[in-house]
Scaffold this motif. Sequence first.
Motif, short mmCIF file in Angstrom:
data_model
loop_
_atom_site.label_atom_id
_atom_site.label_comp_id
_atom_site.label_asym_id
_atom_site.label_seq_id
_atom_site.Cartn_x
_atom_site.Cartn_y
_atom_site.Cartn_z
N ASN A 16 -9.14 13.19 -64.41
CA ASN A 16 -9.82 13.93 -65.47
C ASN A 16 -11.13 13.23 -65.78
O ASN A 16 -11.15 12.02 -66.01
CB ASN A 16 -8.96 13.97 -66.74
N PHE A 17 -12.21 14.00 -65.78
CA PHE A 17 -13.48 13.48 -66.28
C PHE A 17 -13.66 14.09 -67.66
O PHE A 17 -14.13 15.23 -67.77
CB PHE A 17 -14.64 13.89 -65.37
N GLY A 18 -13.26 13.39 -68.68
CA GLY A 18 -13.29 14.01 -70.01
C GLY A 18 -12.40 15.23 -70.00
O GLY A 18 -11.22 15.16 -69.66
N HIS A 19 -12.98 16.37 -70.32
CA HIS A 19 -12.21 17.61 -70.35
C HIS A 19 -12.12 18.28 -68.98
O HIS A 19 -11.46 19.30 -68.84
CB HIS A 19 -12.82 18.60 -71.34
N VAL A 20 -12.84 17.74 -68.01
CA VAL A 20 -12.81 18.37 -66.69
C VAL A 20 -11.64 17.80 -65.88
O VAL A 20 -11.61 16.62 -65.57
CB VAL A 20 -14.14 18.11 -65.92
N ALA A 21 -10.71 18.70 -65.58
CA ALA A 21 -9.58 18.29 -64.74
C ALA A 21 -10.01 18.48 -63.29
O ALA A 21 -9.83 19.54 -62.70
CB ALA A 21 -8.37 19.16 -65.07
N ALA A 22 -10.61 17.45 -62.73
CA ALA A 22 -11.19 17.57 -61.38
C ALA A 22 -10.10 17.66 -60.33
O ALA A 22 -10.21 18.42 -59.37
CB ALA A 22 -12.10 16.38 -61.10
N VAL A 23 -9.05 16.89 -60.50
CA VAL A 23 -7.94 16.89 -59.55
C VAL A 23 -6.64 16.87 -60.36
O VAL A 23 -6.51 16.08 -61.30
CB VAL A 23 -8.00 15.65 -58.63
N GLN A 24 -5.74 17.78 -60.00
CA GLN A 24 -4.52 17.89 -60.81
C GLN A 24 -3.28 17.77 -59.94
O GLN A 24 -2.98 18.66 -59.16
CB GLN A 24 -4.47 19.25 -61.51
N ASN A 25 -2.61 16.66 -60.06
CA ASN A 25 -1.30 16.49 -59.44
C ASN A 25 -1.30 16.87 -57.95
O ASN A 25 -0.44 17.61 -57.49
CB ASN A 25 -0.28 17.36 -60.20
N LEU A 26 -2.27 16.36 -57.26
CA LEU A 26 -2.46 16.71 -55.84
C LEU A 26 -1.57 15.84 -54.96
O LEU A 26 -1.51 14.63 -55.14
CB LEU A 26 -3.93 16.47 -55.49
N SER A 27 -0.88 16.49 -54.03
CA SER A 27 -0.01 15.74 -53.12
C SER A 27 -0.13 16.29 -51.71
O SER A 27 -0.05 17.50 -51.52
CB SER A 27 1.46 15.85 -53.56
N PHE A 28 -0.32 15.42 -50.76
CA PHE A 28 -0.27 15.81 -49.34
C PHE A 28 -0.23 14.55 -48.50
O PHE A 28 -0.41 13.43 -49.00
CB PHE A 28 -1.46 16.71 -48.95
#
Length: 512
Positions: A16-28
């Motif tokens: 999270n960049f402040g309110h920006v959820a740039a990457v969310q719970n990414l899995s691979f």
Amino acid sequence: MQDGSGRIVVRGLTKNFGHVAAVQNLSFQVEPGSVTGFLGPNGAGKTTTLRMLLGLVNPSSGEATINGQPFHRLGNPGRVVGAVLEAQGFHPKRTAINHLRVYTAAMGLPDQRAMEVLMLVGLGGAANRKAGGFSLGMKQRLALATALLGDPQVLVLDEPANGLDPEGIAWLRTFLKSFAATGRTVLISSHLLAEVEQTIDQVVIVSRGQTVYYGSVEDLRRSQQSRVLVQPADAQALAAALQEAGHTSVTLLPDGRLAVVDATVQQVGDIASKAGIALYGVQEEQADLEQLFFRLTSGQWSAQGYAPPGFDSGQQVSGFGAPQSAPQAPQYGGYPQQQVPQQQAPQYGGYQAAPQFQQPSPYQQQAGYPQQTGGFQQPGLPGAPGVPGAPGVPQQGYPQQAPVDPYQAQYQQQSPYQAPQPTSPYQPPVAAAPTAPVEQPPSALSEEQPTQATTPEVKPVEVAPAPPPPDVPDPTTPDAPASDTTGSDTPASDTPNNEAPGQGSTGEGGKA
Ligand SMILES: Nc1ncnc2c1ncn2[C@@H]1O[C@H](COP(=O)(O)OP(=O)(O)OP(=O)(O)O)[C@@H](O)[C@H]1O
């Protein structure tokens, strides 16, 4: 302790960049011996993910490892990972060979390695030219040469085809494939599936910071279903007859045709003939991979009036239909559509709509005609909301539920782009659907809803850039240290021992 596998594992990665959820719970997971494409539209979180993998940004939560270790624990990372995040940051007055010599010295490699890698990337003839005079494609090659200096086990490249001419792209494809064929690992990002489709074996598709597909390109290809487009004299009657015969995936297109997913041309013809319904045109159509990619990632930056070429806004009448992604996103069917002359098209932004589909239908919820409720479930691919499979790592081959990021959602109405309405290569032998009012019997067809993708009149929208929240730095500001509000990230220049050669060439901080 490094496991030496060359495997990249991303588990529950979030930034999270402040309110920006740039990457969310990414899995691979990226396996050695293969080229994996990391695909997604602009702002999907690809670069942020790669930067976390390379130790340039600290995750808010989750982890990314190479050889079982986070980047900063790799010891001599330049020998393990070669990375290119941006093909920029070269000293403009320094020759290519001298640029590389800076890194050979830093990594304790013999000087001749610099010339070797220049030859490898086809820049041998430009060794003594200054990098400032290089074209974008030459800079890409020089950045790749830098990444290859340590003969790494793993290559991580952000948009490596950017700026390359067709010959360069073909060369890169061959190079990456042969690199992977030696048992090494390649992860490349791109926002264009077509650009990397022939290069990659595995694909991770992200949208709004979350995985929407993870699996082999082959499986993705196999998930494509053809459909039959049929122009009947009576669409409702044919839809009912198809339904009776057990074909429940029927979509009414804006031009009055029906799209039938689970039947062959012959079956549709036979059913129509049995029911005494004249057909004016029947055609089998295969959706392509690029269209599926659009479907999986649509909605992130969608704006009123915009639809990628080749997408219709057909209303599902039963079974499989257009995925309805994020709120406000145009609904894409994934197939080209017929465009009807403007003067005949009072409804649906250029599409002739039969009057019987213009009124709300009392039969919309009729049994046997389930309404799509959202998500990205594809035919042939079992849907899996959330993250299926092993803890933290999604099972391959599953498209996944696209997230809705309230911060990004605000952009969806603000795009300055107004793309032309798509046109279809398909021209049915008979013109559009009937225009005479028809009295409605109980209908097998649910009525059309005008969608944003087919707004009749498209006017350019004056767009003011969305102001960032007061405590959040402007996301467009290029340099990360200032804009990463965690304040905990360590710029590459602060960690010279951890600096992979490719990163060194990219400069530090955020991307432009
Ligand atoms: N340093 C930063 N500070 C604030 N926001 C950031 C920062 N870096 C990225 N973002 C935001 O995070 C989101 C994901 O950006 P990212 O650059 O990872 O996307 P991307 O998939 O690489 O996009 P592109 O294909 O355009 O390069 C965007 O909304 C972006 O504005």
